[in-house]
Scaffold this motif. Structure first.
Motif: not given
Ligand code: PGA
Length: 253
Positions: A57-77, A79-82
């Protein structure tokens, strides 16, 4: 105009303490360097995303995720959604890394769904693709890259494509110490930009950042990044040591 970007993919490395230490060092080391409008991004593992995001926060460095699941929620043990990423303030996500394609069977069709879902959730995407060694040996590398882009990305509207950064990563160069020569990188990047031009027009082609990835080091970054169609790099191994990563970033100074 398109931006230069240096993104560090930490992969499954760095526990919480190591992540905190590395990002603190990176913030300090990049605080006052002259690199124009170059973006600096790091992609820690999921469990450390929130902590690292708070620290930058407040620096010039930004943070990204390495992956995500294609659904927003649900029974996908497991997994992580957008939506979940957005909820903790993560706006950028890497999609289609060759390790995801190879070890987790992620196909172009699945990646197209992930890309659409990320953009629908107002995230920016770093879309990775690249040929295998045998593709290059058999001189099929242009064909392979073209089909990865057509199947994974070119369903997007022109507007949506504006939120995508491309990362060309020849699989034979990832983690192997073997780098594409600056000429090989430029040749492929020019080909990719031309595909963008054919599909979306000159403005889009000109404004899209295309990164190179695969054994980028401080010793070769400057030469690779100096090529006209190479707008930075996606860095694996060398992103884990602050001095190496900063030296790569400084290729833009
Ligand atoms: P490497 O990895 O720099 O260790 O070759 C690049 C990547 O996987 O993005």
């Amino acid at each position: 105009m398109r931006k230069n970007i240096v993104a560090g993919n930490w992969k499954m490395n760095n526990d919480l303490d190591a992540s905190i230490e590395l990002v603190h060092e990176l913030i300090l080391a990049t605080d006052d360097i002259e690199i124009g409008n170059t973006r600096i991004i790091v992609a820690p593992t999921f469990v450390n995303l929130q902590k690292v995001r708070e620290i930058v926060e407040g620096s010039r460095v930004e943070v990204a995720a390495q992956n995500m699941h294609q659904e927003n929620s649900g029974a996908f043990t497991g997994e992580i959604s957008a939506e979940m990423l957005q909820n903790i303030g993560i706006n950028d996500v890497i999609i289609g890394h060759s390790e995801r394609r190879a070890y987790f069977n992620e196909t172009d069709e699945l990646l197209a769904q992930k890309v659409s879902r990320a953009l629908e959730n107002n995230m920016n995407v770093i879309f990775c693709f690249g040929e295998q060694l045998e593709d290059r040996k058999s001189e099929n590398h242009f064909k392979v890259v073209e089909s990865q882009l057509k199947n994974g990305l070119f369903h997007l509207s022109e507007k949506k494509l504006g939120f995508v950064i491309l990362a060309y990563e020849p699989v034979w160069a990832i983690g192997t110490g073997e780098t594409a020569s600056p000429e090989q990188a430029q040749e492929m990047h020019a080909f990719i930009r031309n595909l963008l031009k054919d599909k979306y027009g000159n403005e889009v082609a000109k404004n899209t950042s295309i990164l190179y990835g695969g054994s980028v080091k401080s010793s070769n970054a400057k030469e690779i990044f100096s090529k006209p169609d190479v707008d930075g790099g996606l860095i694996g191994g060398a992103a884990l040591k602050v001095n190496d990563f900063v030296a790569i970033i400084k290729a833009f100074s």
